[in-house]
Design an enzyme around this catalytic site. Sequence first.
Site, short mmCIF file in Angstrom:
data_model
loop_
_atom_site.label_atom_id
_atom_site.label_comp_id
_atom_site.label_asym_id
_atom_site.label_seq_id
_atom_site.Cartn_x
_atom_site.Cartn_y
_atom_site.Cartn_z
N ARG A 161 0.85 -1.21 0.00
CA ARG A 161 0.00 0.00 0.00
C ARG A 161 0.88 1.25 0.00
NH1 ARG A 161 -4.33 0.60 -2.05
NH2 ARG A 161 -5.19 2.17 -0.65
N ASN A 199 -17.55 3.81 13.96
CA ASN A 199 -18.99 3.81 14.23
C ASN A 199 -19.31 2.62 15.14
OD1 ASN A 199 -21.57 4.73 13.94
ND2 ASN A 199 -21.93 3.73 11.96
N LYS A 254 -26.59 6.86 18.16
CA LYS A 254 -26.31 6.57 16.74
C LYS A 254 -26.42 5.08 16.49
CE LYS A 254 -24.14 7.84 12.66
NZ LYS A 254 -22.85 7.27 12.34
N ASN A 303 -28.87 3.31 13.82
CA ASN A 303 -28.33 2.40 12.81
C ASN A 303 -28.98 1.01 12.92
OD1 ASN A 303 -24.87 3.65 12.73
ND2 ASN A 303 -26.73 4.39 11.76
N ARG A 355 -14.78 6.74 -1.06
CA ARG A 355 -13.60 6.57 -1.92
C ARG A 355 -14.03 6.51 -3.37
NH1 ARG A 355 -10.22 1.71 0.41
NH2 ARG A 355 -12.14 1.14 1.45
N SER A 358 -25.46 3.00 5.07
CA SER A 358 -24.06 2.58 4.91
C SER A 358 -23.95 1.05 4.86
CB SER A 358 -23.20 3.14 6.04
OG SER A 358 -23.76 2.80 7.29
N ASN A 382 -33.44 4.17 2.41
CA ASN A 382 -33.98 4.41 3.76
C ASN A 382 -35.48 4.72 3.69
OD1 ASN A 382 -31.38 4.04 4.56
ND2 ASN A 382 -31.00 6.16 5.19
P1 NAD Z 1 -12.71 3.01 4.70
O1 NAD Z 1 -12.90 1.57 4.44
O2 NAD Z 1 -12.99 3.99 3.60
O3 NAD Z 1 -11.22 3.29 5.18
C1 NAD Z 1 -10.58 2.47 6.11
C2 NAD Z 1 -9.11 2.41 5.71
O4 NAD Z 1 -8.38 1.81 6.79
C3 NAD Z 1 -8.84 1.57 4.45
O5 NAD Z 1 -8.06 2.33 3.57
C4 NAD Z 1 -8.05 0.37 5.00
O6 NAD Z 1 -7.10 -0.13 4.07
C5 NAD Z 1 -7.37 1.02 6.20
N1 NAD Z 1 -6.84 0.07 7.18
C6 NAD Z 1 -7.42 -1.05 7.70
N2 NAD Z 1 -6.58 -1.65 8.57
C7 NAD Z 1 -5.45 -0.91 8.58
C8 NAD Z 1 -4.20 -1.03 9.26
N3 NAD Z 1 -3.96 -2.04 10.10
N4 NAD Z 1 -3.25 -0.10 9.05
C9 NAD Z 1 -3.47 0.93 8.19
N5 NAD Z 1 -4.64 1.10 7.51
C10 NAD Z 1 -5.61 0.19 7.71
O7 NAD Z 1 -13.58 3.36 6.00
P2 NAD Z 1 -14.32 4.72 6.37
O8 NAD Z 1 -15.55 4.86 5.55
O9 NAD Z 1 -13.35 5.85 6.38
O10 NAD Z 1 -14.82 4.38 7.85
C11 NAD Z 1 -13.98 4.41 8.98
C12 NAD Z 1 -14.88 4.40 10.21
O11 NAD Z 1 -15.62 5.64 10.23
C13 NAD Z 1 -15.94 3.29 10.18
O12 NAD Z 1 -16.16 2.80 11.46
C14 NAD Z 1 -17.18 3.99 9.65
O13 NAD Z 1 -18.40 3.39 10.09
C15 NAD Z 1 -17.02 5.37 10.27
N6 NAD Z 1 -17.72 6.44 9.56
C16 NAD Z 1 -17.54 6.59 8.22
C17 NAD Z 1 -18.21 7.62 7.55
C18 NAD Z 1 -18.03 7.85 6.07
O14 NAD Z 1 -18.71 8.71 5.52
N7 NAD Z 1 -17.16 7.17 5.38
C19 NAD Z 1 -19.06 8.47 8.28
C20 NAD Z 1 -19.21 8.29 9.66
C21 NAD Z 1 -18.53 7.25 10.29
O1 KPL Z 2 -25.94 6.62 9.76
C1 KPL Z 2 -26.67 6.12 8.93
C2 KPL Z 2 -26.09 5.05 8.07
O2 KPL Z 2 -26.54 4.84 6.94
O3 KPL Z 2 -25.14 4.41 8.55
C3 KPL Z 2 -28.10 6.57 8.82
C4 KPL Z 2 -28.28 7.49 7.64
C5 KPL Z 2 -28.47 7.34 10.08
C6 KPL Z 2 -29.04 5.42 8.73
O4 KPL Z 2 -28.97 4.63 9.87
#
Ligand code: NAD
Ligand code: KPL
Length: 305
Positions: free
Chosen positions: A37, A105, A184, A188, A133, A252, A202
């Site tokens: 990576r 989350n 939250k 969810n 992404r 999600s 949803n």
């Molecule tokens: P993602 O999958 O886009 O990114 C996670 C990254 O972590 C990946 O690039 C993966 O390769 C990397 N990774 C995993 N293990 C690793 C390690 N040991 N060392 C280095 N890198 C490592 O995930 P995300 O969407 O950014 O979500 C991250 C957290 O945030 C989750 O719990 C998700 O539920 C929460 N979250 C995400 C969003 C969103 O919009 N994406 C919003 C709110 C909460």
């Molecule tokens: O957080 C959410 C998700 O999709 O993970 C919402 C929009 C609140 C639905 O549970």
Amino acid sequence: MSSTWHILGAGSLGTLWACRLARAGKAVRLILRDAARLQAYQQAGGLTLVEQEQPRHYAIPAETAEAGGPIHRVLVACKAYDAAPAIARLAPRLADGATIVLLQNGLGSQDEVAEQVPLARCIFASSTEGAFREGDFQVRFAGQGFTWLGDPANPAVPDWFGDLQDAGIPSEWTVDILTRLWRKLALNCAINPLTVLHDCQNGGLLGHLGEVEALSVELAGLLQRCGQPEAAIDLAEDVQRVILATAANYSSMYQDVRAGRRTEVHYLLGHACRAAARHGMALPQLEHLHQRLVDNLRARGLPSA
Ligand code: NAD
Ligand code: KPL
């Protein structure tokens, strides 16, 4: 003390945080999963964040967990199921009293991390920001939101907190971070699994409001029993409000399942069911939902925990 922000995981939220901190002049270093990576990242030459259709490139330095040097502060931006194994690899580099900011989350992964590093300060976060992404090391900022941060073991605001305001990250310190995370989690649990099972946006749950209501009632009872009465207030109304406000969105979990990605079910519905069992509570709707979801994920060849 070093003021560097180590950011573990260059996925959606990791990229969003890294780019905003870097452009505010903060020292940022990415920690990537492995040498392959890191090589791919070096070929890409950095991260790209797309905001309001404008891509901008950030040449942020990166390394793997095995690089040398102490870490005083790390933002863990991987999925909940990856957090504890990731911190286990990083543990030898954590300085005494290091701070670990956990963006995951759901609930359960934060405690898994904290148990491994008892000398570190673990800060929990709950975020409503949206990012996804678009390609390798390219992320689109998809939805304005807010991030609450807090430490259930220590109400003192960390001295670096101003970095977040400097970086334009909408955020607030809260002494009630567990209330936020439980609320939250309950939202969810009431929405996401049903969107998978009914194969809908949803808003499609407006056709299943009886099921949603019954789950909300059980979840509110669970929150009360888990010492989170504030998180239970008007839960059923809030679930319906969120369904209406996000009617056109796919949850999600739905998006993960559709893309063939592992879900965070273990830290969402799984956590709720384990908490109910610990308290000797029978929650038939929730347990049935969990079983149906596990069956559905298994049938798709996806991990069910
Ligand atoms: P993602 O999958 O886009 O990114 C996670 C990254 O972590 C990946 O690039 C993966 O390769 C990397 N990774 C995993 N293990 C690793 C390690 N040991 N060392 C280095 N890198 C490592 O995930 P995300 O969407 O950014 O979500 C991250 C957290 O945030 C989750 O719990 C998700 O539920 C929460 N979250 C995400 C969003 C969103 O919009 N994406 C919003 C709110 C909460
Ligand atoms: O957080 C959410 C998700 O999709 O993970 C919402 C929009 C609140 C639905 O549970």
